[in-house]
Design an enzyme around this catalytic site. Structure first.
Site, PDB file in Angstrom:
ATOM      1  CD  GLU A  92     -54.417-103.776 -99.548  1.00 41.48           C
ATOM      2  OE1 GLU A  92     -54.569-104.984 -99.324  1.00 41.48           O
ATOM      3  OE2 GLU A  92     -53.630-103.061 -98.913  1.00 41.48           O
TER       4      GLU A  92
ATOM      5  CB  CYS B 168     -48.144-103.778 -95.306  1.00 41.65           C
ATOM      6  SG  CYS B 168     -46.462-103.317 -95.696  1.00 41.65           S
TER       7      CYS B 168
ATOM      8  CG  HIS C 196     -50.186-103.104 -99.566  1.00 43.03           C
ATOM      9  ND1 HIS C 196     -50.820-102.551 -98.483  1.00 43.03           N
ATOM     10  CD2 HIS C 196     -48.880-102.761 -99.456  1.00 43.03           C
ATOM     11  CE1 HIS C 196     -49.944-101.885 -97.750  1.00 43.03           C
ATOM     12  NE2 HIS C 196     -48.752-101.996 -98.319  1.00 43.03           N
TER      13      HIS C 196
HETATM   14  N1  GLN Z   1     -44.179 -99.056 -91.993  1.00 42.13           N
HETATM   15  C1  GLN Z   1     -44.023-100.412 -92.404  1.00 42.13           C
HETATM   16  C2  GLN Z   1     -42.803-100.607 -93.287  1.00 42.13           C
HETATM   17  O1  GLN Z   1     -42.282 -99.674 -93.837  1.00 42.13           O
HETATM   18  C3  GLN Z   1     -45.264-100.900 -93.108  1.00 42.13           C
HETATM   19  C4  GLN Z   1     -45.489-100.254 -94.413  1.00 42.13           C
HETATM   20  C5  GLN Z   1     -46.875-100.453 -94.925  1.00 42.13           C
HETATM   21  O2  GLN Z   1     -47.753-100.831 -94.163  1.00 42.13           O
HETATM   22  N2  GLN Z   1     -47.097-100.208 -96.205  1.00 42.13           N
HETATM   23  O3  GLN Z   1     -42.354-101.707 -93.457  1.00 42.13           O
END
Ligand code: GLN
Length: 569
Positions: A541, A412, A539
């Protein structure tokens, strides 16, 4: 007439008023209700998941639910460093990390029905009140709040056709926050009748070093609290460092009206994956089946695959160290799913995975040279995150991994930082950044997702939950996913790779190997001339399970093991 047929009349004239979902009849679904006494953090989630797993292996359908006392509507606005990781379900609910434990141990996909907070509960009740649903009555904790809680459980029972609804009450008995949950459970057991509700309580046995022996007083007092609330536990699990002594178990039995053979020791074990096995050995699952009269419903099952998993975890063939960028403190809970996914992939690849946390602000300030920070690592993960803190240090780590052919997995924010790094150092876009960090940067290679810019509130409105990802043929991702062209993954983000920059990035060699099927949202990136350089906007995970580790994590661990053997020591 049984109490149940009286309450099921659904009249608001008398005090038995309870809103029973249509089609519900008592006895079909049994309930296990787990509470904690003495202190929080006893591992109720892991305890329940392990018990549920054993019952599931006997062919029973289990529907877990966690009841949280806090007034937040969901867990999305909670600080993970205070409350642990925010877990995301396929339907987009941001919830407590215990739901992750249930999904992993039970191999299930859960939904909004499996999680309730006081905030959501009261929102529902107040909505009903505004709509005049209470027909002029004063809306009270009893019967209305407790009634709504029972309705939630019974609806879950019906929807999932569950043999057992497994209820975990958050917090500790005696907290104001969960008092009405306990009251609802007392009512539930009265209404459902004997044999249909089993109360399990986890308590803590003190073993002060200066005494060198176990003490049960705090546990006794905690259980007394439960009895005062009108709840007689059927099973007590004593959480302790060393096995609970016979004397302690006898004392607890005497003070709590629970037969000695139902006071179990739930002491620390080498690995949480051993808990179902030690529970089985203690015959805790059989005690529950006895109490709930479920013998006739069970089928012959086995937990053989789980036993093999434990063997793999306990007997690794190799060992690697993975660096994860993140703050030093409270890291275990804030990145719980990543740690679990590494454990699953490690077990799958028979490799013990050690973790080293990298404080990237130290790299930014040159307190630690990047070469030193990376020394001895076999791979690096930049996990999800929000805000500016440490981002330049993360970019330095990614650059190091890219240039030194060290396996890299970006999750992410780690995907977004990899785009920034590539834009700056390969495409020559000086001043490239994400607008989350630098709103007016020269090259906003990561920008806000359409629809996110105008949002004023914070809760529950990111791009959340499960979305399909289209995988591009003949890429590394495609190979790792077993040549599947479409997979489903879970997201939680506001920003994305900015479409006008995609062409430039691709021209310079960055491969977008996963995309949203319906929009121009880049979801996986990779590099060709690198042993493993993958970033995911989602994600992975969140969907990794002990018995089916995630293919991207598997690939990462394999590449990291290969890197560690080739690396000059
Ligand atoms: N801050 C970033 C976004 O909002 C990544 C979010 C995250 O890593 N879950 O896109």
């Amino acid at each position: 007439m049984s109490i149940f047929s009286k309450i099921a009349k659904k009249s608001d004239e008398h005090e038995f008023f309870v809103d029973i979902p249509e089609g519900y009849s008592p006895g079909k679904t049994k309930y296990i209700i787990t509470t904690g006494t003495v202190m929080s953090g006893l591992g109720k989630g892991i305890f329940n998941s392990s018990l549920a797993q054993l019952l599931q292996a006997k062919g029973l359908t289990i529907a877990p639910i966690k009841l949280e006392g806090y007034l937040n509507v969901d867990s999305g606005t909670l600080n993970p460093f205070r409350h642990g990781e925010v877990f995301v379900l396929d339907d987009g609910l941001e919830c407590d990390m215990d739901l992750g434990t249930y999904e992993r141990f039970l191999n299930l996909d859960l939904s909004k029905d499996n999680f309730m907070t006081a905030g959501r509960l009261f929102t529902r009740i107040l909505d009903k009140e505004r709509k005049g649903k209470y027909l002029g009555r004063d809306v009270q904790f009893v019967p209305h709040v407790t009634g709504e809680i029972k309705r939630v459980l019974r609806s879950l029972a019906l929807r999932k056709k569950a043999d057992i609804v497994l209820v975990e009450i958050g917090g500790t008995v005696g907290d104001i926050e969960n008092s009405y949950y306990l009251e609802a459970m007392r009512e539930l057991s009265y209404e459902e009748g004997p044999d249909n509700v089993c109360f399990v309580t986890l308590t803590y046995i003190l073993e002060p070093g200066f005494l060198g022996e176990q003490k049960s007083k705090a546990a006794q007092l905690g259980i007394k609290n439960l009895l005062t609330a009108g709840i007689q536990p059927h099973i007590i699990a004593c959480r302790c460092e060393n096995p609970a002594s016979e004397k302690v178990r006898e004392k607890i039995s005497v003070f709590s009206n629970v037969p000695f053979n139902r006071v179990f020791s739930s002491h620390d074990v080498k690995s949480i994956y051993l808990i179902p096995l030690s529970m089985k050995e203690a015959k805790l699952d059989e005690a529950v089946i006895d109490i709930l009269g479920l013998k006739h419903r069970i089928k012959k099952g086995s937990i053989k695959r789980w036993e093999e998993l434990v063997q793999n975890i306990l007997n690794p063939e190799g060992e690697i160290t993975i660096g994860i960028t993140g703050k030093y403190t409270w890291l275990r809970d804030s990145y719980a799913s990543i740690i679990k996914a590494l454990e699953h992939a490690g077990a799958h690849c028979r490799t013990k995975v050690k973790i080293r946390w990298i404080e990237t602000t130290d790299i930014e300030s040159n307190k630690i040279p990047i070469e030193d920070a990376m020394k001895g690592l076999s791979g690096i993960i930049v996990p999800g995150g929000f805000g500016k803190r440490g981002t330049e240090g993360k970019i330095s780590c990614i650059r190091y991994a890219r240039e030194n052919k060290m396996p890299y997995l970006g999750l992410c924010l780690g995907f977004q930082m990899a785009v920034v790094e590539y834009a700056r150092n390969v495409c020559g876009l000086e001043g490239a950044n994400t607008i989350e960090v630098e709103a007016d940067c020269k090259h906003p290679v990561i920008a806000i997702l359409p629809g996110q810019a105008d949002l004023k509130s914070l809760g529950g409105n990111m791009r959340l939950g499960g979305h399909d990802v289209e995988i591009i043929k003949d890429t590394r991702a495609w190979e790792l996913y077993g040549k599947r062209l479409s997979v489903r993954e879970r997201f939680r983000h506001r920003y994305e790779c900015n479409p006008p920059y995609i062409e430039t990035l691709e021209k310079h060699g960055l491969v977008f190997s996963g995309k949203a099927p319906d929009q121009q949202i880049m979801q996986i990136l990779e590099l060709k001339d690198h042993p493993f350089f993958i970033g995911t906007q989602f994600h992975p995970e969140f969907t990794s399970k002990p018995l089916s580790s995630h293919p991207l994590y598997d690939g990462f661990i394999r590449a990291a093991s290969a890197f560690s053997t080739s690396r000059p020591s």
